[in-house]
Design a protein around this motif. Sequence first.
Motif, mmCIF file in Angstrom:
data_model
loop_
_atom_site.group_PDB
_atom_site.id
_atom_site.type_symbol
_atom_site.label_atom_id
_atom_site.label_comp_id
_atom_site.label_asym_id
_atom_site.label_seq_id
_atom_site.Cartn_x
_atom_site.Cartn_y
_atom_site.Cartn_z
ATOM 1 N N UNK A 238 0.851 -1.197 0.000
ATOM 2 C CA UNK A 238 0.000 0.000 0.000
ATOM 3 C C UNK A 238 0.882 1.241 0.000
ATOM 4 N N UNK A 239 0.383 2.282 -0.625
ATOM 5 C CA UNK A 239 1.188 3.498 -0.803
ATOM 6 C C UNK A 239 0.234 4.676 -0.829
ATOM 7 N N UNK A 240 0.431 5.649 0.091
ATOM 8 C CA UNK A 240 -0.478 6.798 0.174
ATOM 9 C C UNK A 240 0.352 8.076 0.317
ATOM 10 N N UNK A 241 0.063 9.076 -0.526
ATOM 11 C CA UNK A 241 0.850 10.315 -0.482
ATOM 12 C C UNK A 241 0.142 11.415 -1.263
ATOM 13 N N UNK A 242 0.642 12.651 -1.020
ATOM 14 C CA UNK A 242 0.244 13.804 -1.832
ATOM 15 C C UNK A 242 1.279 13.996 -2.933
ATOM 16 N N UNK A 243 0.819 14.441 -4.103
ATOM 17 C CA UNK A 243 1.706 14.669 -5.248
ATOM 18 C C UNK A 243 1.367 16.013 -5.881
#
Length: 835
Positions: free
Chosen positions: A259-264
Motif C-alpha cells: 500500500x502506498x499513500x501520499x500527496x503529489x
Amino acid sequence: MAVEEEGLRVFQSVRIKIGEAKNLPTYPGPNKMRDCYCTVNLDQEEVFRTKIVEKSLCPFYGEDFYCEIPRSFRHLSFYIFDRDVFRRDSIIGKVAIQKEDLQKYHNRDTWFQLQHVDADSEVQGKVHLELRLSEVITDTGVICHKLATRVLECKGLPIVNGQCDPYATVTLAGPYRSEAKKTKVKKKTNNPQFDEVFYFEVTRPCSYNKKSHFDIEDADEVDKMEIRVDLWNASNLKFGDEFLGELRLPLKCLRQSSSYEAWYFLQPRDNGNKSLKPDDLGSLRLNVVYTEDHVFSSDYYSPLRDLLLKSADVEPVSASAAHVLGEVCREKQEAAIPLVRLFLHYGKIVPFISAIANAEVKRTQDPNTIFRGNSLTSKCIDETMKLAGMHYLQVTLKPILDEICQLHKPCEIDPVKLKDGENLENNRENLRQYVDRIFTVITKSGVTCPTVMCDIFFSLRESAAKRFQGDPDVRYTAVSSFIFLRFFAPAILSPNLFQLTPHHPDPQTSRTLTLISKTIQTLGSLSKSKSASFKESYMATFYDYFNEQKYADAVKNFLDLISSSGRRDHKSIEQPILLKEGFMIKRAQGRKRFGMKNFKKRWFRLTNHEFTYQKSKGDHPLCSIPIENILAVEKLEEESFKMKNMFQVIQPERVLYIQANNCVEAKDWIDILTKVSQCNKKRLTVYHPSAYLNGHWLCCKATADNTPGCTPCTGGLPANIQLDIDGDRETERIYSLFNLYMPKLEKMQEACGSKSVYDGPEQEEYSTFIIDDPKETYKTLKQIIDGVGTLEQEHAQYKRDKFKKTKYGSQEHPIGDKSFQSYIRQQSEISAHSI
C-alpha cells in the motif's frame, strides 16, 4: 499574515519592479501596435495589474508592487495581455519563476524571455492518492492481483475562464493494455473532495501455491505498468474539457510495500515542453526581491533586541549596535528599514534619530551640505516619514493629485516640447495654478503633521542651530531638506510609490508632476539664488511668478510650526482619513424583509470613521457601517458559498459577506478593518467561520441565527492603523543582515584593534568604517557576534528537528516539491559533514 509552524512563524513577502517589455509580436492587422498590460500572479491568481500602455510593442511600465504573501505558492508568474475591446483580452506570453529560483534573481534587473501559455504551462495544484495492491482468491482457488486506486482529494487546481468543475480520470496503462475510469464531476470548486476507489486487475490468475507474487512474465509486465491520474475541467465549450494536470506513478513503487499513500504535485503532460524559438514573443525586464522570515518567539531575540534598543544611549553613538549595522551593510537603506520599524515599535525612534543626526551634524563642515548625503541618518528619517506620514500625504496631496491625473490639463512650458495647438501662456497659467494650490495645502498642513515627525524635526533644528550658530537659515534648511526635498517632492513626482495613485501616471501627467515637483522643491529649499538653481531657462522664467517674499515667509512659518517643541498635539483629525477603497463583491445583508440575498459588485470605501459601499466610485453610499459597529472581521470558509477569498464583517444585527479579488486583497482588507476597529469596546471573542444558510450555521449546525460563535476570534492587532509592526520579525531581519555581513563585522573588529594599538595613518582597508571609540565599538561588536552566533545555532537546530519530523509526500511537502528536495539535499550534506 504568518504561516504558523511549531514554535516558529514564517512570513513571506515580495517586492517587484516591473520595468518594460521589448519586441512583442506585432498585431495581425494594419495598425500592428498593441495595448498591453502586465499582471503579477501567485501561481495563476492575479494579485496586481499594471496600467495599459497603448499602441506600443515595447511598453514601459515603471511600476512597483509590494505584498505580504498569505499562502504557499509554487510559481511567481507575470502575464503580458493585449487588451481587446470586444472580446476577452488575449495573452501574449508569460514569465514563470519557480519559488526555489527566486533567490537567483534577488534584487537585480533581469530580462526574461516570454514563454507561450497553454494548458501544460498552467498546471498547478496537488492530488492525494492511495494505492493498494492485494491478492484476491477466486472461486476456483487461484489468485490474481488487484490494484485499488483511491483518489481522495485535490487542492489548488487552476481556475479556467473563471470556473473550475473538476473530475479525474484514472488509467492503468501498460505495454499491451490501457484501462480508464472516471470520477464524478465536482461543481464550482478548485479543492474537490472525490474519495472514490477504482479497482484494476493487474495480473492474470495463477496457481495459489506460487511462492512469488508474480510469475516472471507478470513481474516484467508490472514493472512496465503505471497508474496515470489526469485532472480535467468539465467544460460546455465546443473545444472540449480543459486539461488541469496529471500524475504518473509506476507500479514498481509497490514492490516494497503493498500500500502506498501520499500527496503529489500535478505535472504537465510529457509533450508539455514544446520546442519554440526562445525570442519569438519578446522579453520582460523585472526586479524581484523575495523575502522569507523565520521568526521565533520573542524571548529568543531578547539579547540582540536589547542591545539594539539601547543604541541611543551609547556614547559615542558610532559604537552602538544600530550604527554598526549601518556601517557593515552594503546599502544604508538595507539597515534603515528594519531599524526604523523596530525603534518605532518600541517608541524609541526619536532619541535614536536625534543621536545619529547629532553625530552627523558634528562631522559636517559646511552648513550648505547638511543632511545631503545618503547617510544612515538620512535613510532612517526617509523611512520614518514614509511609515508615519503616509496618511498625512493622503489628506494633504491626494485630492489635488487625483484632479491632475483626471483632467489632463496641458502644462508643458518648454517651448521645444510644446504640442501643436497648445498655447505657452495658457500652459504656464495651468501649471502656476497647480503649484500655487499644492504649495498652499502643504504650508497650511502643519497642524496635521504627525507628532513623531515633528519631534524629529525639532531635534534636527536644534542640532543644526547649535553647530552653525553664525548661519540663521540653517535651522530651516535642516528641516526643509527632509520635508520638501525627501517627502513632498518625491510624493508629487511618483505618487504611485506613496500609494497616492494606483499606477505610474501617463507620460503627459508625469511631465506635469515633474514640473510641479521641481518648483515645490525649490520653493521649500529657501536657497538664496533660486532662479540660478534651475538648469533650464524656461524653469527660471516660470519661477519668477514665485519670487515674492510671501512664499518664503509661508515656508518659514510652516517649518517653524512642524519643528516647534511646544506644538499642540492634534491626534484627532476631524476630516476623515481614507484608508482603502476598491471594487469587491458583496452578498445582500438581508436588511429588507423580502429580498433576494444575491451577490453584487460594489465600490467599497473605508475611512477612520466608517465603512461604506456604493454602486460606483463617487456615487452616494448605499450602506454605511460606523467603525464602532464592527464587532469582528474574519475569514469565511470557502465551502459556505463555494467562493474563494471571502471574509465577513460582523455587526450587532447582521453579517456582511464580502469576496475580495484575490488572496492578497482579502488579507489587506481584513488587516486594515481589524486595525481600525480594534479599540471597539464590544468586539467579539468568538465567531462563526461559516455562513448561516438554510436555517443553520454550517460550522456548528446551531439553528438559531443569534447563537454565539463556535470559534475563537483571531489574535488582536495593534490599534495604531499607521504602524502595524512586528518587533520580533524586524529583529530577525536585523539578525539576518548581521549574519550576511559577518566578514565585515570581523573586519571592523580588526580595525578597532588596529586603532587601539596604532595611532598613525589609517590603513586603507579600515578607512570606510566610522570608529570614534575603538574600545567601546569592539565591545559592542563582540556582543553582536555572540548574539548572532546564538541565534544561528537556534535556526540550525530548528532545521535539524524539522528535517527529522517532516514527511516527504505529506500535504505540506508533496512529492515533486523541488524546494523541499533541495532542502533535503542540504540537510543530508550538513549531516554528513558533521559526522
